[in-house]
Motif scaffolding. Structure first.
Motif, PDB file in Angstrom:
ATOM      1  N   ILE A 273      16.648  -6.201 -68.424  1.00 33.48           N
ATOM      2  CA  ILE A 273      17.862  -5.895 -67.539  1.00 33.48           C
ATOM      3  C   ILE A 273      17.205  -4.591 -66.530  1.00 33.48           C
ATOM      4  N   ALA A 274      17.282  -4.643 -65.132  1.00 30.14           N
ATOM      5  CA  ALA A 274      16.848  -3.663 -64.510  1.00 30.14           C
ATOM      6  C   ALA A 274      17.343  -3.466 -63.164  1.00 30.14           C
ATOM      7  N   GLY A 275      17.367  -2.302 -62.624  1.00 32.93           N
ATOM      8  CA  GLY A 275      17.938  -2.207 -61.143  1.00 32.93           C
ATOM      9  C   GLY A 275      17.744  -0.880 -60.610  1.00 32.93           C
ATOM     10  N   PHE A 276      17.963  -0.721 -59.294  1.00 38.01           N
ATOM     11  CA  PHE A 276      17.735   0.514 -58.596  1.00 38.01           C
ATOM     12  C   PHE A 276      19.063   1.116 -58.355  1.00 38.01           C
ATOM     13  N   SER A 277      18.962   2.751 -58.032  1.00 36.26           N
ATOM     14  CA  SER A 277      20.332   3.384 -58.062  1.00 36.26           C
ATOM     15  C   SER A 277      21.478   2.843 -58.573  1.00 36.26           C
ATOM     16  N   MET A 278      22.713   2.536 -58.210  1.00 34.45           N
ATOM     17  CA  MET A 278      23.687   1.964 -58.798  1.00 34.45           C
ATOM     18  C   MET A 278      23.346   1.179 -59.845  1.00 34.45           C
ATOM     19  N   GLY A 279      22.492   0.154 -59.445  1.00 38.96           N
ATOM     20  CA  GLY A 279      22.046  -0.814 -60.469  1.00 38.96           C
ATOM     21  C   GLY A 279      21.242  -0.371 -61.599  1.00 38.96           C
ATOM     22  N   GLY A 280      20.564   0.642 -61.352  1.00 47.19           N
ATOM     23  CA  GLY A 280      19.870   1.215 -62.574  1.00 47.19           C
ATOM     24  C   GLY A 280      20.701   1.872 -63.310  1.00 47.19           C
ATOM     25  N   GLY A 281      21.763   2.448 -62.858  1.00 48.84           N
ATOM     26  CA  GLY A 281      22.929   3.026 -63.918  1.00 48.84           C
ATOM     27  C   GLY A 281      23.672   1.806 -64.419  1.00 48.84           C
ATOM     28  N   GLN A 282      23.770   0.741 -63.884  1.00 47.18           N
ATOM     29  CA  GLN A 282      24.607  -0.252 -64.358  1.00 47.18           C
ATOM     30  C   GLN A 282      23.473  -1.080 -65.342  1.00 47.18           C
ATOM     31  N   ALA A 283      22.345  -0.998 -65.285  1.00 43.95           N
ATOM     32  CA  ALA A 283      21.670  -1.754 -66.239  1.00 43.95           C
ATOM     33  C   ALA A 283      21.082  -0.931 -67.573  1.00 43.95           C
ATOM     34  N   THR A 284      21.083   0.518 -67.467  1.00 41.36           N
ATOM     35  CA  THR A 284      21.244   1.363 -68.549  1.00 41.36           C
ATOM     36  C   THR A 284      22.440   1.181 -69.272  1.00 41.36           C
ATOM     37  N   TYR A 285      23.741   1.424 -68.511  1.00 46.74           N
ATOM     38  CA  TYR A 285      24.797   1.553 -69.433  1.00 46.74           C
ATOM     39  C   TYR A 285      25.040   0.034 -69.789  1.00 46.74           C
ATOM     40  N   THR A 286      24.566  -0.985 -69.493  1.00 45.73           N
ATOM     41  CA  THR A 286      24.930  -2.473 -70.366  1.00 45.73           C
ATOM     42  C   THR A 286      24.173  -2.660 -71.257  1.00 45.73           C
ATOM     43  N   ALA A 287      22.728  -2.090 -71.362  1.00 39.18           N
ATOM     44  CA  ALA A 287      21.777  -2.158 -72.500  1.00 39.18           C
ATOM     45  C   ALA A 287      22.150  -1.420 -73.415  1.00 39.18           C
ATOM     46  N   LEU A 288      22.633  -0.151 -73.251  1.00 36.22           N
ATOM     47  CA  LEU A 288      22.969   0.854 -74.396  1.00 36.22           C
ATOM     48  C   LEU A 288      24.306   0.349 -75.108  1.00 36.22           C
ATOM     49  N   THR A 289      25.152   0.019 -74.058  1.00 34.54           N
ATOM     50  CA  THR A 289      26.636  -0.482 -74.559  1.00 34.54           C
ATOM     51  C   THR A 289      26.730  -1.604 -75.543  1.00 34.54           C
ATOM     52  N   TYR A 290      25.698  -2.461 -75.073  1.00 29.57           N
ATOM     53  CA  TYR A 290      25.425  -3.857 -75.750  1.00 29.57           C
ATOM     54  C   TYR A 290      24.191  -4.109 -76.162  1.00 29.57           C
ATOM     55  N   PRO A 291      23.858  -3.047 -77.331  1.00 32.30           N
ATOM     56  CA  PRO A 291      22.614  -3.063 -77.728  1.00 32.30           C
ATOM     57  C   PRO A 291      21.720  -4.316 -78.030  1.00 32.30           C
ATOM     58  N   ASP A 292      22.479  -5.289 -78.322  1.00 31.98           N
ATOM     59  CA  ASP A 292      21.933  -6.632 -78.997  1.00 31.98           C
ATOM     60  C   ASP A 292      21.636  -7.710 -77.886  1.00 31.98           C
ATOM     61  N   GLN A 293      21.713  -7.372 -76.660  1.00 29.11           N
ATOM     62  CA  GLN A 293      21.668  -8.321 -75.777  1.00 29.11           C
ATOM     63  C   GLN A 293      20.189  -8.109 -74.926  1.00 29.11           C
ATOM     64  N   PHE A 294      19.702  -6.908 -74.744  1.00 27.27           N
ATOM     65  CA  PHE A 294      18.529  -6.628 -74.007  1.00 27.27           C
ATOM     66  C   PHE A 294      17.532  -5.765 -74.657  1.00 27.27           C
ATOM     67  N   ALA A 295      16.360  -6.187 -74.976  1.00 25.81           N
ATOM     68  CA  ALA A 295      15.431  -5.376 -75.403  1.00 25.81           C
ATOM     69  C   ALA A 295      14.530  -4.638 -74.362  1.00 25.81           C
ATOM     70  N   TRP A 296      14.566  -4.863 -73.049  1.00 23.87           N
ATOM     71  CA  TRP A 296      13.809  -4.324 -72.231  1.00 23.87           C
ATOM     72  C   TRP A 296      14.821  -3.935 -70.942  1.00 23.87           C
ATOM     73  N   VAL A 297      14.661  -2.557 -70.628  1.00 21.36           N
ATOM     74  CA  VAL A 297      15.851  -1.883 -69.631  1.00 21.36           C
ATOM     75  C   VAL A 297      14.840  -1.152 -68.637  1.00 21.36           C
ATOM     76  N   GLY A 298      15.295  -1.307 -67.327  1.00 18.17           N
ATOM     77  CA  GLY A 298      14.436  -0.451 -66.301  1.00 18.17           C
ATOM     78  C   GLY A 298      15.475   0.118 -65.521  1.00 18.17           C
ATOM     79  N   SER A 299      15.379   1.189 -65.255  1.00 25.18           N
ATOM     80  CA  SER A 299      16.050   2.146 -64.327  1.00 25.18           C
ATOM     81  C   SER A 299      15.490   2.920 -63.294  1.00 25.18           C
ATOM     82  N   PHE A 300      15.653   2.317 -61.874  1.00 24.14           N
ATOM     83  CA  PHE A 300      14.852   2.851 -61.117  1.00 24.14           C
ATOM     84  C   PHE A 300      15.722   3.771 -60.097  1.00 24.14           C
ATOM     85  N   SER A 301      15.205   4.868 -60.159  1.00 24.33           N
ATOM     86  CA  SER A 301      16.201   6.230 -59.533  1.00 24.33           C
ATOM     87  C   SER A 301      17.781   5.744 -60.011  1.00 24.33           C
ATOM     88  N   GLY A 302      17.842   5.784 -61.085  1.00 22.72           N
ATOM     89  CA  GLY A 302      19.170   5.263 -61.530  1.00 22.72           C
ATOM     90  C   GLY A 302      20.195   6.205 -61.344  1.00 22.72           C
TER      91      GLY A 302
END
Length: 399
Positions: A273-302
């Motif tokens: 899961i990855a994204g830019f700006s708002m999407g980078g914040g959303q991607a990071t929050y999703t992965a850290l809140t649901y750690p069993d879902q995503f092993a690869w996380v990208g935040s571009f200017s999150g």
């Protein structure tokens, strides 16, 4: 015979109209844009009756106000960049006597939410990845799904399946790619060039064949405003009010839908899961809140300021560091390192979100949370940076 004569008469009439329109002196075309041998670029617009024309260029420091173009004796307004441009995709438009318009002599256009631009690509090793080249192409599907989390029917996502998907029985890893504020599910396709980037990287063997899912991260939209008119809402207020809800929808609505309807490798090691700006914040929050879902996380200017409970006040674009452990990630500790293979954080040194980024990264370090730290000199909060991030990120995941 009468029908035949009627057809001939109509054809002659339309030929006369076309000839008359094209014969008008103000209808002639000019060459625009012109890429000069030294990589400076000239942009021209025929507007003999205009009194003031400005060029709005994505590469300009004053891009919001525009820069004055010079009127020639033949009615052509012209502008040449003072310095050579580096390889990239460049968007631009005109402000003609206060009215925004595109370049009528350039058929290349793109859209980002309600904004339309003309564009050109200055060729290079990186920017050539943004072009549609002679390589095998994947398929982009327009998919509608229901979201119980949002209590919405018919939200839209675009799903890219890699070349050869239709003719095989193979299962593929999945990248969920999110957009920023004032963009939508088409942003990564249009101005982000994600489909061309994946086609080209897969053809070069630099990225693993993968499924790419691009959905609408705006809480108030079913789909882009081109197709579904959104309600009249205060976007920024809503983003903070519904913080965390889209991220829940990703896990509860979107991932199960994709796994049930496409041939995926349905486990965290094959899910990014990855994204830019708002999407980078959303991607990071999703992965850290649901750690069993995503092993690869990208935040571009999150934009980590969109996380729930993290802002010290409604009108402050900042991070309350003390809230990170108590309210935002109460269960987060170094054990996350065994579940996430890559936490990829990038930002440019001229980005207005740099300060909250530094605070979050320092908090990660203090809590022994591992991440790849990329801070790039000279870049602001711009698509040129996020396309570059996507190239780098997709070349590292699912390896």
């Amino acid at each position: 015979m009468k029908a035949f004569l009627k057809i001939i008469t109509l054809q002659l009439f339309f030929l006369c109209v076309v000839f008359a329109v094209n014969a008008q002196p103000n209808r002639r075309s000019v060459t625009s844009p012109e890429i000069l041998p030294d990589n400076r670029v000239t942009i021209n617009l025929l507007a003999p009756q205009a009194t003031n024309v400005k060029l709005l260029g994505g590469w300009m420091a004053k891009s919001f106000a525009g820069e004055d173009m010079t009127k020639q004796s033949d009615g052509v307004w012209t502008y040449t960049t003072s310095e050579p441009l580096t390889e990239d995709l460049y968007r631009y438009s005109f402000l003609v006597d206060g009215v925004k318009t595109l370049d009528p002599n350039n058929i290349k256009q793109l859209r980002d939410n309600s904004n339309y631009f003309s564009y050109f690509i200055l060729s290079g090793e990186l920017s050539d990845l943004y072009k549609m080249n002679d390589v095998p192409h994947g398929t982009v599907s327009n998919i509608w799904y229901d979201s119980p989390v949002f209590e919405m029917k018919h939200r839209r996502m675009y799903v890219y399946t890699p070349p050869g998907y239709e003719k095989s029985t193979k299962r593929y890893p999945v990248l969920y790619l999110l957009h920023g504020v004032f963009s939508d599910e088409e942003g990564w396709i249009s101005i982000g060039r994600a489909v061309n980037i994946l086609d080209n990287l897969i053809a070069q063997g630099k990225a693993e064949p993968m499924i790419l899912v691009m959905t609408n991260g705006n809480y108030f939209q079913h789909a882009s405003p081109n197709d579904v008119t959104p309600p009249n809402v205060n976007i920024m207020e809503g983003i903070y009010k519904y913080a965390g809800k889209f991220e829940k929808s990703v896990v509860k609505d979107i991932v199960p839908f994709v796994d049930n309807n496409f041939r995926t490798l349905a486990n965290s090691e094959n899910r990014a899961i990855a994204g830019f700006s708002m999407g980078g914040g959303q991607a990071t929050y999703t992965a850290l809140t649901y750690p069993d879902q995503f092993a690869w996380v990208g935040s571009f200017s999150g934009a980590f300021v969109v996380w729930p409970n993290v802002r010290p006040a409604p009108d402050v674009n900042d991070i309350d560091v003390s809230a990170l452990k108590t309210k935002v990630f109460p269960n987060l500790d170094a054990s996350i390192n065994s579940k996430i293979k890559l936490l990829y954080l990038t930002i440019g040194t001229k980005d207005p979100l740099l300060d909250p980024q530094h605070k979050v990264r320092n908090w990660f370090r203090e809590n022994d949370i591992q991440f790849e730290d990329i801070e790039t000199e000279g870049y602001a909060h711009v698509w040129g940076y996020w396309r570059m991030n996507l190239v780098d990120f997709t070349s590292k995941i699912f390896k």
